[in-house]
Design an enzyme around this catalytic site. Structure first.
Site, PDB file in Angstrom:
ATOM      1  N   LYS A  95       1.100   5.289   0.405  1.00 43.80           N
ATOM      2  CA  LYS A  95       0.421   6.509   0.843  1.00 43.80           C
ATOM      3  C   LYS A  95       0.538   7.522  -0.296  1.00 43.80           C
ATOM      4  CE  LYS A  95      -0.639   5.593   5.180  1.00 43.80           C
ATOM      5  NZ  LYS A  95      -2.002   5.694   5.722  1.00 43.80           N
ATOM      6  N   GLU A 104      -7.907   3.591  -0.790  1.00 47.56           N
ATOM      7  CA  GLU A 104      -8.353   3.745   0.598  1.00 47.56           C
ATOM      8  C   GLU A 104      -8.649   5.197   0.937  1.00 47.56           C
ATOM      9  OE1 GLU A 104      -5.690   1.625   3.198  1.00 47.56           O
ATOM     10  OE2 GLU A 104      -6.417   2.643   4.991  1.00 47.56           O
ATOM     11  N   LYS A 140       0.855  -1.195   0.000  1.00 48.63           N
ATOM     12  CA  LYS A 140       0.000   0.000   0.000  1.00 48.63           C
ATOM     13  C   LYS A 140       0.882   1.232   0.000  1.00 48.63           C
ATOM     14  CE  LYS A 140      -2.339   2.018   3.990  1.00 48.63           C
ATOM     15  NZ  LYS A 140      -3.285   1.761   5.084  1.00 48.63           N
ATOM     16  N   GLY A 156      -3.527  -0.805  10.689  1.00 47.36           N
ATOM     17  CA  GLY A 156      -2.583  -0.558  11.781  1.00 47.36           C
ATOM     18  C   GLY A 156      -2.487   0.923  12.077  1.00 47.36           C
ATOM     19  N   ASP A 215     -11.592   3.659   5.508  1.00 43.71           N
ATOM     20  CA  ASP A 215     -10.858   3.545   6.773  1.00 43.71           C
ATOM     21  C   ASP A 215     -11.524   4.530   7.748  1.00 43.71           C
ATOM     22  OD1 ASP A 215      -9.036   3.886   8.877  1.00 43.71           O
ATOM     23  OD2 ASP A 215      -7.267   4.078   7.639  1.00 43.71           O
ATOM     24  N   LYS A 252      -9.887  -1.153  11.908  1.00 47.43           N
ATOM     25  CA  LYS A 252      -8.910  -0.920  12.976  1.00 47.43           C
ATOM     26  C   LYS A 252      -9.681  -0.978  14.276  1.00 47.43           C
ATOM     27  CE  LYS A 252      -6.024   2.185  10.237  1.00 47.43           C
ATOM     28  NZ  LYS A 252      -5.733   3.605   9.937  1.00 47.43           N
TER      29      LYS A 252
HETATM   30  O1  OSB Z   1      -4.452   5.325   7.309  1.00 47.56           O
HETATM   31  O2  OSB Z   1      -3.944   3.296   7.540  1.00 47.56           O
HETATM   32  C1  OSB Z   1      -3.764   4.477   7.850  1.00 47.56           C
HETATM   33  C2  OSB Z   1      -0.875   4.761  10.339  1.00 47.56           C
HETATM   34  C3  OSB Z   1      -1.344   5.766  11.160  1.00 47.56           C
HETATM   35  C4  OSB Z   1      -2.532   6.362  10.862  1.00 47.56           C
HETATM   36  C5  OSB Z   1      -3.281   5.946   9.756  1.00 47.56           C
HETATM   37  C6  OSB Z   1      -2.831   4.909   8.951  1.00 47.56           C
HETATM   38  C7  OSB Z   1      -1.581   4.335   9.225  1.00 47.56           C
HETATM   39  C8  OSB Z   1      -0.936   3.319   8.401  1.00 47.56           C
HETATM   40  C9  OSB Z   1       0.142   2.510   9.064  1.00 47.56           C
HETATM   41  O3  OSB Z   1      -1.159   3.157   7.235  1.00 47.56           O
HETATM   42  C10 OSB Z   1      -0.087   1.069   9.044  1.00 47.56           C
HETATM   43  C11 OSB Z   1       0.781   0.357  10.049  1.00 47.56           C
HETATM   44  O4  OSB Z   1       0.533   0.474  11.266  1.00 47.56           O
HETATM   45  O5  OSB Z   1       1.711  -0.339   9.634  1.00 47.56           O
HETATM   46 MG    MG Z   2      -5.821   4.338   6.019  1.00 48.14          MG
END
Ligand code: OSB
Ligand code: MG
Length: 361
Positions: free
Chosen positions: A157, A207, A155, A284, A232, A256
């Site tokens: 960002k 996402e 994934k 996560g 999310d 989550k």
């Molecule tokens: O949007 O999924 C998210 C971490 C902090 C806040 C939001 C997100 C995330 C991650 C990290 O994508 C995923 C991980 O903990 O490895």
């Molecule tokens: Mg996310």
């Protein structure tokens, strides 16, 4: 009986950038309960700033200390706690921390692994990786390393205006990997044309493109793009999940436990997704080994069908506050055997990384 909350600060191996900012360390609240020698642990997934959602460590500490601690004294089951805590509006991260503490406590008291209390399990979690925003060359190298390491999904960002180039630069080199992108709410519906340009990359899903609390515009966007939408931030409860599927705002949900108030609600959402023929995976929040262990137990549930952001501890930290970090082989991680969530706290390191500690009772 005692309840202690510790604020711990663990440096990341490398800073992590999302569309809402850069983080260089994990600031977590660790909850420690001791009742007649049964020691339970949990982690609150909030962080220093209310960027991902309105909660942060200060609001979570306040809500746990001033509203939930008294409910803990007669050691309710997680389900009883969720019902009792319902009069507090929102504050799901605070609720989830206490709810998970109770899952750990009750499964330890019974002497069974947490994973067994969560229903049928595959015996392992399928693992993907979340990569922060960086230069194209850096990102490509990280993708290559992730694929070699065996991660089942990558994934990326993304941020508004730079999405096309970064996804293209990865897709060109890795035409066949399972790839997704996470916008963390950086777009609005008027950006639909830019979002639509991502369709050609065959992402397994996109996402949370739109606002953190939106469902309606996501449903409109879904009609304009072929890439499935994964929500999310917007899915904060089982009801919101049902609404999202009903109106076609999502085909996939990143669950989550922290965002939805705990493991009970997480499983509800997974069941709702299944009913609607949607897909789910476990996300996560840069958890330490404490929080990650709950996620991995949940991710091994048969209700979870996509690889999650449940990378092993080594991805973020040189040293973790648990003595039994996860190992990933073939893109899979086996949940701890318990009892309870099955972590062994590294008391010495925990002490070293504690910034402040509150003895609540
Ligand atoms: O949007 O999924 C998210 C971490 C902090 C806040 C939001 C997100 C995330 C991650 C990290 O994508 C995923 C991980 O903990 O490895
Ligand atoms: Mg996310």
């Amino acid at each position: 009986m005692s309840l202690t909350i510790r604020h711990v600060r663990l440096p990341f191996l490398a800073p992590f950038t999302t569309s809402f900012g850069t983080e260089a360390e994990r600031n977590a609240l660790i909850l420690l309960l001791d009742s007649d020698g049964v020691k339970a642990q949990a982690e609150c997934v909030a962080s220093v700033a209310p960027y991902y959602s309105y909660e942060d460590n200060q609001t979570a500490l306040h809500v746990i200390r001033d509203h939930f601690a008294k409910l803990l004294k007669d050691l309710p089951t997680p389900q009883e706690f969720t019902l009792k805590a319902d009069h507090v509006r929102g504050h799901n991260m605070a609720k989830a921390a206490v709810e998970m503490l109770l899952w750990d406590y009750h499964s330890k008291r019974k002497g069974v692994p947490l994973v067994r209390e969560l229903g049928p399990s595959k015996g392992y979690a399928d693992v993907g990786i979340s990569l922060g925003i960086d230069k194209k060359e850096v990102t490509r190298k990280r993708v290559e390393a992730a694929v070699e390491r065996g991660y089942q999904r990558v994934k990326l960002k993304i941020e508004r205006g730079k999405e096309f180039d970064i996804v293209k630069s990865v897709r060109d080199v890795f035409p066949d990997i399972v790839l997704s992108a996470d916008a963390n709410s950086c777009y609005r519906l008027k950006d639909a044309p830019a979002i639509k340009r991502l369709d050609r990359f065959g992402l397994v899903y996109l996402e949370q493109p739109l606002e953190h609390d939106d469902l309606l515009d996501h449903a409109k966007l879904a009609k304009e793009i072929t890439t499935p939408i994964c929500l999310d931030e917007s899915v904060t409860s089982a009801d919101r999940a049902a609404q999202a599927f009903d109106i076609g705002a999502a085909q996939v949900v990143n669950i989550k436990p922290g965002r939805v108030g705990g493991l009970g609600n997480s499983m509800e959402i997974a069941k709702i997704a299944k009913k609607h023929k949607g897909h789910v995976w476990i996300g996560g929040m840069f958890e330490t080994g404490v929080g990650r262990s709950f996620n991995i137990s949940l991710a091994s549930s048969k209700l979870v069908d996509y690889p999650g952001d449940t990378s092993p501890n080594e991805k973020y930290f040189t040293r973790d506050i648990v003595k039994n970090p996860f190992t990933m082989t073939g893109g899979r991680i086996r949940p701890n055997k318990g009892p309870g969530v099955g972590i062994e706290l590294d008391e010495r390191y925990l002490e070293k990384v504690t910034v402040k500690s509150w003895k609540i009772f």
